[in-house]
Design a protein around this motif. Sequence first.
Motif, PDB file in Angstrom:
ATOM      1  N   ALA A 181       9.307   8.696   0.226  1.00 37.91           N
ATOM      2  CA  ALA A 181       8.330   9.491  -0.528  1.00 37.91           C
ATOM      3  C   ALA A 181       7.666   8.637  -1.615  1.00 37.91           C
ATOM      4  O   ALA A 181       6.449   8.739  -1.837  1.00 37.91           O
ATOM      5  CB  ALA A 181       8.992  10.719  -1.143  1.00 37.91           C
ATOM      6  N   VAL A 182       8.432   7.791  -2.277  1.00 35.41           N
ATOM      7  CA  VAL A 182       7.863   6.893  -3.282  1.00 35.41           C
ATOM      8  C   VAL A 182       6.880   5.940  -2.612  1.00 35.41           C
ATOM      9  O   VAL A 182       5.772   5.710  -3.108  1.00 35.41           O
ATOM     10  CB  VAL A 182       8.963   6.103  -4.031  1.00 35.41           C
ATOM     11  CG1 VAL A 182       8.372   4.962  -4.839  1.00 35.41           C
ATOM     12  CG2 VAL A 182       9.766   7.037  -4.917  1.00 35.41           C
ATOM     13  N   ARG A 183       7.260   5.407  -1.483  1.00 35.07           N
ATOM     14  CA  ARG A 183       6.376   4.488  -0.756  1.00 35.07           C
ATOM     15  C   ARG A 183       5.077   5.196  -0.371  1.00 35.07           C
ATOM     16  O   ARG A 183       3.995   4.649  -0.546  1.00 35.07           O
ATOM     17  CB  ARG A 183       7.072   3.957   0.490  1.00 35.07           C
ATOM     18  CG  ARG A 183       6.224   2.977   1.249  1.00 35.07           C
ATOM     19  CD  ARG A 183       6.938   2.491   2.522  1.00 35.07           C
ATOM     20  NE  ARG A 183       6.079   1.571   3.224  1.00 35.07           N
ATOM     21  CZ  ARG A 183       5.152   1.943   4.102  1.00 35.07           C
ATOM     22  NH1 ARG A 183       4.970   3.210   4.381  1.00 35.07           N
ATOM     23  NH2 ARG A 183       4.404   1.041   4.706  1.00 35.07           N
ATOM     24  N   GLU A 184       5.186   6.395   0.137  1.00 35.22           N
ATOM     25  CA  GLU A 184       4.006   7.159   0.543  1.00 35.22           C
ATOM     26  C   GLU A 184       3.109   7.475  -0.658  1.00 35.22           C
ATOM     27  O   GLU A 184       1.895   7.299  -0.605  1.00 35.22           O
ATOM     28  CB  GLU A 184       4.454   8.461   1.227  1.00 35.22           C
ATOM     29  CG  GLU A 184       3.331   9.341   1.684  1.00 35.22           C
ATOM     30  CD  GLU A 184       2.624   8.800   2.922  1.00 35.22           C
ATOM     31  OE1 GLU A 184       1.448   9.155   3.104  1.00 35.22           O
ATOM     32  OE2 GLU A 184       3.229   8.039   3.685  1.00 35.22           O
ATOM     33  N   ARG A 185       3.727   7.919  -1.724  1.00 37.21           N
ATOM     34  CA  ARG A 185       2.975   8.317  -2.920  1.00 37.21           C
ATOM     35  C   ARG A 185       2.264   7.145  -3.582  1.00 37.21           C
ATOM     36  O   ARG A 185       1.172   7.275  -4.108  1.00 37.21           O
ATOM     37  CB  ARG A 185       3.926   9.007  -3.913  1.00 37.21           C
ATOM     38  CG  ARG A 185       3.257   9.591  -5.130  1.00 37.21           C
ATOM     39  CD  ARG A 185       4.213  10.389  -6.009  1.00 37.21           C
ATOM     40  NE  ARG A 185       5.236   9.560  -6.613  1.00 37.21           N
ATOM     41  CZ  ARG A 185       6.531   9.612  -6.333  1.00 37.21           C
ATOM     42  NH1 ARG A 185       6.999  10.471  -5.453  1.00 37.21           N
ATOM     43  NH2 ARG A 185       7.390   8.818  -6.935  1.00 37.21           N
ATOM     44  N   THR A 186       2.888   5.976  -3.561  1.00 36.19           N
ATOM     45  CA  THR A 186       2.339   4.821  -4.278  1.00 36.19           C
ATOM     46  C   THR A 186       1.632   3.820  -3.371  1.00 36.19           C
ATOM     47  O   THR A 186       1.027   2.876  -3.875  1.00 36.19           O
ATOM     48  CB  THR A 186       3.460   4.079  -5.026  1.00 36.19           C
ATOM     49  OG1 THR A 186       4.381   3.557  -4.064  1.00 36.19           O
ATOM     50  CG2 THR A 186       4.171   4.992  -6.010  1.00 36.19           C
ATOM     51  N   ALA A 187       1.752   4.002  -2.064  1.00 38.61           N
ATOM     52  CA  ALA A 187       1.209   3.052  -1.084  1.00 38.61           C
ATOM     53  C   ALA A 187       1.808   1.659  -1.266  1.00 38.61           C
ATOM     54  O   ALA A 187       1.168   0.646  -0.974  1.00 38.61           O
ATOM     55  CB  ALA A 187      -0.312   3.006  -1.133  1.00 38.61           C
ATOM     56  N   GLN A 247      13.771  10.021  -0.246  1.00 38.54           N
ATOM     57  CA  GLN A 247      13.103   9.828  -1.526  1.00 38.54           C
ATOM     58  C   GLN A 247      12.461   8.452  -1.642  1.00 38.54           C
ATOM     59  O   GLN A 247      11.369   8.315  -2.207  1.00 38.54           O
ATOM     60  CB  GLN A 247      14.076  10.105  -2.661  1.00 38.54           C
ATOM     61  CG  GLN A 247      14.443  11.580  -2.686  1.00 38.54           C
ATOM     62  CD  GLN A 247      15.333  11.948  -3.846  1.00 38.54           C
ATOM     63  OE1 GLN A 247      15.781  11.103  -4.602  1.00 38.54           O
ATOM     64  NE2 GLN A 247      15.597  13.231  -3.992  1.00 38.54           N
TER      65      GLN A 247
END
Length: 127
Positions: free
Chosen positions: A109-115, A106
Amino acid sequence: MTADVAVVIPTHERADLVGRAIASALAQTAPPSRIVVVDDAADAATEQVVRSLARAHPGRIGYISVDPSSSGGASASRNAGVAACAEPLIAFLDDDDWWDDRYLEQALAVRERTAADVVLTPSWMVV
């Protein structure tokens, strides 16, 4: 499949707890490629726990002992752990904490979603 993440666990005379922290990192649904435990007390019991788990998980767990007389505490241990890692991403886990089994998945996923360059959460928080 492992995530291209190293987990750095600083420890200081917590042989009774560090195994639980390591186990929680190993149990991730997005398992880290490597776990590095940095012992700033040169504690034989801690080393024994870590090396035992490392034998059970070859190539996944590293142990670093830093000279207790020159220890700069947990921050210096974190820095020593990072220096020993080649992975592009680092996750920090304290020796007396543990993660929910989806924590890294998770957080990634936050890192990927927010760059984001950095994702900070309490270790117990499922994001």
